[in-house]
Design a protein around this motif. Structure first.
Motif, PDB file in Angstrom:
ATOM      1  N   LEU A 175       1.038  -1.026  -0.257  1.00  0.00           N
ATOM      2  CA  LEU A 175      -0.028  -0.258   0.210  1.00  0.00           C
ATOM      3  C   LEU A 175       0.817   1.219   0.053  1.00  0.00           C
ATOM      4  N   VAL A 176       1.846   1.478   1.035  1.00  0.00           N
ATOM      5  CA  VAL A 176       2.600   2.587   1.205  1.00  0.00           C
ATOM      6  C   VAL A 176       3.430   2.755  -0.062  1.00  0.00           C
ATOM      7  N   ARG A 177       4.248   1.923  -0.438  1.00  0.00           N
ATOM      8  CA  ARG A 177       5.222   1.859  -1.407  1.00  0.00           C
ATOM      9  C   ARG A 177       4.707   1.767  -2.906  1.00  0.00           C
ATOM     10  N   GLN A 178       3.947   0.527  -2.811  1.00  0.00           N
ATOM     11  CA  GLN A 178       3.569   0.140  -4.173  1.00  0.00           C
ATOM     12  C   GLN A 178       2.136   0.573  -4.824  1.00  0.00           C
ATOM     13  N   LYS A 179       1.551   1.222  -3.514  1.00  0.00           N
ATOM     14  CA  LYS A 179       0.259   1.871  -4.015  1.00  0.00           C
ATOM     15  C   LYS A 179      -0.985   0.768  -4.575  1.00  0.00           C
ATOM     16  N   LEU A 180      -0.783  -0.246  -3.983  1.00  0.00           N
ATOM     17  CA  LEU A 180      -1.893  -1.348  -4.460  1.00  0.00           C
ATOM     18  C   LEU A 180      -2.908  -1.038  -3.583  1.00  0.00           C
ATOM     19  N   PRO A 181      -4.199  -1.054  -4.094  1.00  0.00           N
ATOM     20  CA  PRO A 181      -5.403  -1.036  -3.287  1.00  0.00           C
ATOM     21  C   PRO A 181      -5.750  -2.290  -2.781  1.00  0.00           C
ATOM     22  N   MET A 182      -6.666  -2.325  -1.598  1.00  0.00           N
ATOM     23  CA  MET A 182      -7.300  -3.679  -1.431  1.00  0.00           C
ATOM     24  C   MET A 182      -8.098  -4.258  -2.150  1.00  0.00           C
ATOM     25  N   ARG A 183      -8.230  -5.290  -2.118  1.00  0.00           N
ATOM     26  CA  ARG A 183      -9.081  -6.030  -3.297  1.00  0.00           C
ATOM     27  C   ARG A 183      -9.931  -7.047  -2.396  1.00  0.00           C
ATOM     28  N   ALA A 184     -11.147  -7.347  -3.015  1.00  0.00           N
ATOM     29  CA  ALA A 184     -12.066  -8.290  -2.401  1.00  0.00           C
ATOM     30  C   ALA A 184     -11.710  -9.753  -2.646  1.00  0.00           C
ATOM     31  N   ASP A 185     -11.416  -9.916  -3.864  1.00  0.00           N
ATOM     32  CA  ASP A 185     -11.238 -11.357  -4.299  1.00  0.00           C
ATOM     33  C   ASP A 185     -10.002 -12.038  -3.859  1.00  0.00           C
ATOM     34  N   TRP A 186      -9.751 -12.094  -2.212  1.00  0.00           N
ATOM     35  CA  TRP A 186      -8.539 -12.233  -1.863  1.00  0.00           C
ATOM     36  C   TRP A 186      -7.712 -13.478  -2.044  1.00  0.00           C
ATOM     37  N   GLU A 187      -8.720 -14.668  -2.694  1.00  0.00           N
ATOM     38  CA  GLU A 187      -7.932 -15.791  -3.116  1.00  0.00           C
ATOM     39  C   GLU A 187      -7.072 -15.681  -4.046  1.00  0.00           C
ATOM     40  N   LYS A 188      -7.118 -14.563  -5.122  1.00  0.00           N
ATOM     41  CA  LYS A 188      -6.307 -14.174  -5.889  1.00  0.00           C
ATOM     42  C   LYS A 188      -4.918 -13.727  -5.398  1.00  0.00           C
ATOM     43  N   VAL A 189      -4.797 -13.255  -4.202  1.00  0.00           N
ATOM     44  CA  VAL A 189      -3.714 -12.578  -3.622  1.00  0.00           C
ATOM     45  C   VAL A 189      -3.104 -14.117  -2.964  1.00  0.00           C
ATOM     46  N   VAL A 190      -3.704 -14.728  -2.320  1.00  0.00           N
ATOM     47  CA  VAL A 190      -3.213 -16.030  -1.511  1.00  0.00           C
ATOM     48  C   VAL A 190      -2.581 -17.085  -2.469  1.00  0.00           C
ATOM     49  N   THR A 191      -3.192 -17.219  -3.637  1.00  0.00           N
ATOM     50  CA  THR A 191      -2.934 -18.437  -4.533  1.00  0.00           C
ATOM     51  C   THR A 191      -1.297 -18.068  -4.954  1.00  0.00           C
ATOM     52  N   PRO A 192      -0.787 -16.997  -5.340  1.00  0.00           N
ATOM     53  CA  PRO A 192       0.539 -16.847  -5.796  1.00  0.00           C
ATOM     54  C   PRO A 192       1.433 -17.218  -4.537  1.00  0.00           C
ATOM     55  N   MET A 193       0.931 -16.860  -3.312  1.00  0.00           N
ATOM     56  CA  MET A 193       1.842 -17.085  -2.205  1.00  0.00           C
ATOM     57  C   MET A 193       1.938 -18.756  -2.004  1.00  0.00           C
ATOM     58  N   VAL A 194       0.804 -19.434  -2.151  1.00  0.00           N
ATOM     59  CA  VAL A 194       0.880 -20.929  -1.933  1.00  0.00           C
ATOM     60  C   VAL A 194       1.682 -21.486  -3.118  1.00  0.00           C
ATOM     61  N   ASP A 195       1.603 -20.796  -4.355  1.00  0.00           N
ATOM     62  CA  ASP A 195       2.468 -21.379  -5.483  1.00  0.00           C
ATOM     63  C   ASP A 195       4.116 -21.172  -5.105  1.00  0.00           C
ATOM     64  N   TYR A 196       4.352 -20.094  -4.505  1.00  0.00           N
ATOM     65  CA  TYR A 196       5.599 -19.878  -3.974  1.00  0.00           C
ATOM     66  C   TYR A 196       6.033 -20.831  -2.976  1.00  0.00           C
ATOM     67  N   LEU A 197       5.307 -21.219  -2.030  1.00  0.00           N
ATOM     68  CA  LEU A 197       5.631 -22.117  -1.031  1.00  0.00           C
ATOM     69  C   LEU A 197       5.952 -23.464  -1.889  1.00  0.00           C
ATOM     70  N   LEU A 198       5.118 -23.908  -2.776  1.00  0.00           N
ATOM     71  CA  LEU A 198       5.137 -25.226  -3.274  1.00  0.00           C
ATOM     72  C   LEU A 198       6.446 -25.253  -4.116  1.00  0.00           C
ATOM     73  N   THR A 199       7.242 -24.180  -4.431  1.00  0.00           N
ATOM     74  CA  THR A 199       8.689 -24.504  -4.936  1.00  0.00           C
ATOM     75  C   THR A 199       9.651 -24.735  -3.968  1.00  0.00           C
ATOM     76  N   ARG A 200       9.454 -24.680  -2.703  1.00  0.00           N
ATOM     77  CA  ARG A 200      10.452 -24.792  -1.691  1.00  0.00           C
ATOM     78  C   ARG A 200      10.403 -26.317  -1.085  1.00  0.00           C
TER      79      ARG A 200
END
Length: 254
Positions: A175-200
């Motif tokens: 928010l502060v640095r990238q100015k990305l607003p909150m979004r309601a479809d939060w599953e679209k945010v969590v999915t890339p985080m899970v994808d990253y974890l699955l690479t480890r």
């Protein structure tokens, strides 16, 4: 305050000392009191690090980070106050200096997300490369992924979890640095985080849990969208101590 003192995020005596300089209803005095004390701690931490006192330096950097974040908490508004950006940058810098003094070091991440990245940290309970259960967590509107170390991550580490903290759109650096607003479809945010974890290789893909502080509606949406996934969505109680309810799924969300 009591919860973060246990995890190196504050000292009660320091908080009382800061409070003595705060005028009731005056956000500027609040900001000045907390940020000036954080400056003192940052200087002490730097001197301790130069003297080879790793633990003292790490703990002072951690408290400085949390005090810088505390300084701007009542200034969240549009247009963005320059002091918010300055204090945010300082809390991030102090935390990352502390991160380098942990054993093992806390990993500083930029996790791929759509056409950009999101800031985060990967924290391990020890140096083992064995696959472990992992907690994925994010904060609220006024939180940061650094703050989550004090409120959630430390307790999970003590219980043998890896921890990935991150700032999603509308939070912290996103928010502060990238100015990305909150979004309601939060599953679209969590999915890339899970994808990253699955690479480890140090993450057990069958034991990934997710929680968010102060975002009950978002948790509900992620839980609903995860009905066929292996991600467990944990609802944290107000005390931030242990899950109140758990929904288990069969594969990562999409």
């Amino acid at each position: 305050m009591r919860s973060v003192t246990r995890q190196w995020g504050a000292q009660i005596g320091e908080a009382w000392a800061v409070a003595a300089h705060v005028q009731a209803g005056d956000a500027t005095s609040w900001y000045n009191a907390w940020s000036s004390y954080a400056d003192r701690l940052y200087e002490m931490a730097t001197e301790s690090r130069a003297g080879g006192h790793r633990v003292s330096a790490r703990n002072a950097f951690l408290r400085a980070s949390n005090y810088y974040r505390t300084a701007y908490i009542f200034m969240f508004a549009l247009p963005v106050d320059p002091r918010v950006i300055e204090a945010y940058d300082k809390q991030t810098d102090a935390f990352q200096k502390a991160a380098a003094l942990f054993k093992p070091q806390i990993e500083i991440l930029k996790i791929p997300y759509e056409n950009t990245t999101l800031p985060g940290y990967f924290i391990k309970p020890d140096a083992s490369a064995a696959p472990r259960k992992t907690l994925l967590c994010t904060g609220g509107y006024d939180g940061t992924c650094e703050e989550l170390f004090f409120t959630i991550a430390s307790g999970a580490l003590e219980r043998g979890y890896n921890v990935l903290t991150f700032d999603g759109p509308g939070q912290g650096g996103a928010l502060v640095r990238q100015k990305l607003p909150m979004r309601a479809d939060w599953e679209k945010v969590v999915t890339p985080m899970v994808d990253y974890l699955l690479t480890r290789p140090d993450v057990d893909s069958a034991r990934i849990d997710y929680t968010a502080v102060a975002l009950a509606a978002i948790l509900h949406r992620v839980r609903r969208r995860s009905s066929t996934g292996s991600l467990r969505v944990l609802q944290m109680p107000p005390s931030l101590t242990r899950p109140r309810s758990v929904t288990k799924c069969s594969r990562p969300i999409s």
